[in-house]
Design a protein around this motif. Structure first.
Motif, PDB file in Angstrom:
ATOM      1  N   ASP B 227    -114.674  82.242 -58.318  1.00  0.00           N
ATOM      2  CA  ASP B 227    -115.624  80.846 -57.591  1.00  0.00           C
ATOM      3  C   ASP B 227    -114.717  80.095 -56.942  1.00  0.00           C
ATOM      4  OD1 ASP B 227    -118.157  82.105 -58.931  1.00  0.00           O
ATOM      5  OD2 ASP B 227    -117.303  81.251 -60.880  1.00  0.00           O
ATOM      6  N   MET B 228    -115.722  79.566 -55.820  1.00  0.00           N
ATOM      7  CA  MET B 228    -114.974  78.416 -55.313  1.00  0.00           C
ATOM      8  C   MET B 228    -115.429  77.147 -55.946  1.00  0.00           C
ATOM      9  SD  MET B 228    -114.712  77.189 -51.079  1.00  0.00           S
ATOM     10  CE  MET B 228    -116.323  76.663 -51.283  1.00  0.00           C
ATOM     11  N   VAL B 229    -114.692  76.557 -56.699  1.00  0.00           N
ATOM     12  CA  VAL B 229    -115.175  75.406 -57.642  1.00  0.00           C
ATOM     13  C   VAL B 229    -115.542  74.179 -56.669  1.00  0.00           C
ATOM     14  CG1 VAL B 229    -114.771  73.932 -59.339  1.00  0.00           C
ATOM     15  CG2 VAL B 229    -114.111  76.343 -59.646  1.00  0.00           C
ATOM     16  N   GLU B 230    -114.512  73.931 -55.684  1.00  0.00           N
ATOM     17  CA  GLU B 230    -114.675  72.507 -55.077  1.00  0.00           C
ATOM     18  C   GLU B 230    -113.857  73.014 -53.624  1.00  0.00           C
ATOM     19  OE1 GLU B 230    -113.813  69.313 -57.698  1.00  0.00           O
ATOM     20  OE2 GLU B 230    -114.117  67.647 -55.618  1.00  0.00           O
ATOM     21  N   PHE B 231    -114.592  72.339 -52.579  1.00  0.00           N
ATOM     22  CA  PHE B 231    -113.902  72.193 -51.220  1.00  0.00           C
ATOM     23  C   PHE B 231    -114.083  71.044 -50.658  1.00  0.00           C
ATOM     24  CE2 PHE B 231    -114.421  73.719 -46.851  1.00  0.00           C
ATOM     25  CZ  PHE B 231    -113.087  73.602 -46.432  1.00  0.00           C
ATOM     26  N   GLY B 232    -113.185  70.488 -50.307  1.00  0.00           N
ATOM     27  CA  GLY B 232    -113.233  69.068 -49.302  1.00  0.00           C
ATOM     28  C   GLY B 232    -111.960  68.747 -48.866  1.00  0.00           C
ATOM     29  N   PRO B 233    -112.040  67.460 -48.398  1.00  0.00           N
ATOM     30  CA  PRO B 233    -110.714  66.898 -47.515  1.00  0.00           C
ATOM     31  C   PRO B 233    -109.594  66.691 -49.005  1.00  0.00           C
ATOM     32  CG  PRO B 233    -112.648  65.649 -47.186  1.00  0.00           C
ATOM     33  CD  PRO B 233    -113.061  66.681 -47.844  1.00  0.00           C
TER      34      PRO B 233
END
Lengths: 294, 255
Positions: B227-233
């Motif tokens: 899973d992609m748990v979190e994505f951000g700057p």
């Protein structure tokens, strides 16, 4: 590990070290004695026969004339023919099996190829006589026996050796090189031609050398199809003989120690030398290439 | 300052199965042009698998099945009219272990241009020099261009692989843990190089090393178990993670 265990372990290692050394020495001893025996017996030829005549004469009419050039030329030409026909075909087969064929095709082809190595040479000779001889005879309107037919049969005989060793060499190239090539946008063919073949070159050369060694030493299949005429083949399709075929055909009728018999030994020695020098030459050329790249 | 927020890749609902095992679960993300996007996560989390989707390197592995869409400049890379060879020319890859070809330094770099039809010797010379300079390797190898690339150190080999890739002039550079086999000094060199390269290329880098992600990337995606748990700057993800699992990972509670 206790001291006693360690000591027995060391003794054990030592024992095996000696066993391996002795085995290596014995193998070299056997090989060198063969060379020495053949050369010693063979070199006696020149007590009765002129060295010059044997190496340059083209007329083989023992016990009067001993010109062995037709056999030397015959052996070298059938071998070169076999490599010229069987080498590219075998390499192509190896590339197909290693890199193109789907796994299930390979799973059938690989054991089949390995089985081919075990086919007795007499069977190849029969195939030559029954399948290829009529074809060649028809297209050349001659008897069909000769240099070309022998070359074709040898090419088929060396195929399994060339294929299986080249295939191993190609498969031994690290997958990462292949991936690196694909990641630059290379096609499969470009990857094979520009990365896999150069990277596996030493192995491919070994495959050719072993194929060549098999071809130059082959006797029975060649004797069945070459025509066994102790003269230079007038053309690609002309009948001739090789060092090996002449040795087996004459050895039964010559008493041991006679000049004729010694000449046969010397022919075996010549064969050995031709084979060795071809191998050394190829190795030398390849090594030089590899060194240049470093 | 106006930030360039154009998309290079848009991934929507991507699932990847290896035989019966699902290795990636409904991944959706956008990769920005001329930015460095880092993919982090523990071993086996799917980050490398995801990276290999982007230039279809997974095609070479048997038993891989993919659904979902991946758009590169608005074109689906799994579309029926996509030429994989051309895709890989646009989206190149640097691998975990340096994999120079067993040929000279020059031939390694000239490999890409040559297979794409460049035969002109002086053109090739220029491309080779330019690529080696861009990969910060020229000064170290200019006197041994025609010697085997296998004689270079590991760090030099990896920069050679980068140069080899740049010679093809890709739009996107994918890097799969490019420094994991290298010493700290070589790693530093490659990280500096990445910052220069981002002016011209879109870079996606998989890394095991969180400090590296923090140092070089603009955006970071955290993967866990497919899973992609979190994505951000990157800055936000490392200082104020939204997800507890991300926080646990970046603070070193597992991984």
């Amino acid at each position: 590990m206790s001291n006693r265990q360690l000591n027995s372990q060391l003794a054990y290692d030592k024992l095996f070290r000696y066993i391996f050394i002795i085995s290596a020495v014995m193998v070299s001893f056997v090989i060198f004695s063969i060379i020495i025996f053949v050369s010693k017996q063979g070199l006696q030829t020149f007590q009765d026969i002129s060295f010059w005549e044997f190496h340059t004469g083209t007329i083989w009419n023992p016990p009067v004339q001993f010109g062995a050039v037709p056999f030397i030329v015959g052996s070298v030409s059938v071998t070169l023919l076999a490599i010229a026909l069987g080498g590219p075909l075998g390499l192509a087969g190896a590339i197909f099996m290693a890199k193109v064929a789907p796994p299930w095709v390979r799973e059938i082809m690989r054991p089949a190829t390995d089985l081919f190595v075990g086919i007795p040479s007499v069977v190849y000779g029969w195939v030559g006589l029954t399948v290829f001889l009529p074809i060649i005879s028809k297209y050349t309107s001659g008897p069909g026996f000769g240099l070309f037919l022998a070359g074709v049969i040898l090419a088929i005989m060396i195929l399994p050796t060339v294929i299986s060793i080249s295939e191993d060499a190609l498969r031994a190239v690290p997958k990462s090189l292949e991936a690196g090539s694909y990641a630059l946008g290379a096609t499969r063919w470009q990857t094979i031609y520009r990365v896999l073949i150069p990277a596996s070159l030493p192995g491919l050369v070994t495959a050719l050398i072993l194929g060549m060694a098999r071809a130059i030493g082959e006797t029975m299949a060649v004797a069945m199809v070459i025509g066994n005429s102790p003269q230079l083949a007038g053309s690609l399709f002309g009948p001739t003989a090789t060092l090996t075929t002449e040795i087996i055909l004459s050895m039964g009728q010559t008493p041991f120690g006679s000049p004729w018999n010694n000449a046969l030994f010397y022919m075996a020695f010549t064969l050995l030398m031709i084979s060795l020098s071809m191998i050394l030459l190829i190795k030398f050329v390849v090594n030089r290439r590899l060194v240049n790249e470093q | 300052m106006e930030v360039n927020v154009e998309n290079k890749f848009v991934v929507q609902n991507l699932n990847l199965f290896y035989k019966d095992v699902q290795a990636l679960r409904s991944i959706s993300m956008e990769i920005m042009k001329q930015q460095i996007t880092a993919l982090i996560g523990p071993s086996g989390c799917g980050k490398t698998t995801f990276l290999r989707v982007l230039n279809r390197m997974n095609d070479l592995i048997e038993g891989v099945r993919i659904d979902g869409t991946v758009l590169l400049d608005d074109q689906d890379i799994f579309g029926p009219d996509v030429d994989v060879v051309n895709l890989r020319k646009r989206v190149g890859m640097v691998f975990q272990r340096p994999n120079p070809f067993p040929m000279s330094v020059y031939d390694n770099v000239a490999y890409g241009p040559r297979i794409h039809g460049q035969k002109n010797k002086s053109q090739l010379d220029q491309i080779v020099e330019k690529s080696l300079r861009s990969a910060a390797l020229w000064d170290e190898v200019s006197n041994r261009l025609f010697k085997s690339a296998l004689g270079l150190s590991g760090g030099q080999q990896q920069r050679l692989c980068i140069a080899r890739l740049l010679a093809v002039e890709p739009e996107v550079v994918l890097m799969d843990e490019p420094t994991s086999a290298l010493d700290p000094l070589s790693t530093l060199k490659i990280e500096e190089l990445l910052r220069d390269l981002k002016n011209h290329y879109t870079i996606v880098i998989v890394t095991h090393n969180m400090q590296q992600a923090a140092r070089v990337s603009d955006s970071t995606a955290f993967f866990l178990n497919g899973d992609m748990v979190e994505f951000g700057p990157t800055e936000t993800l490392f200082t104020r993670p939204k997800d507890q699992r991300t926080e646990d990972y970046i603070t070193g509670r597992f991984g």
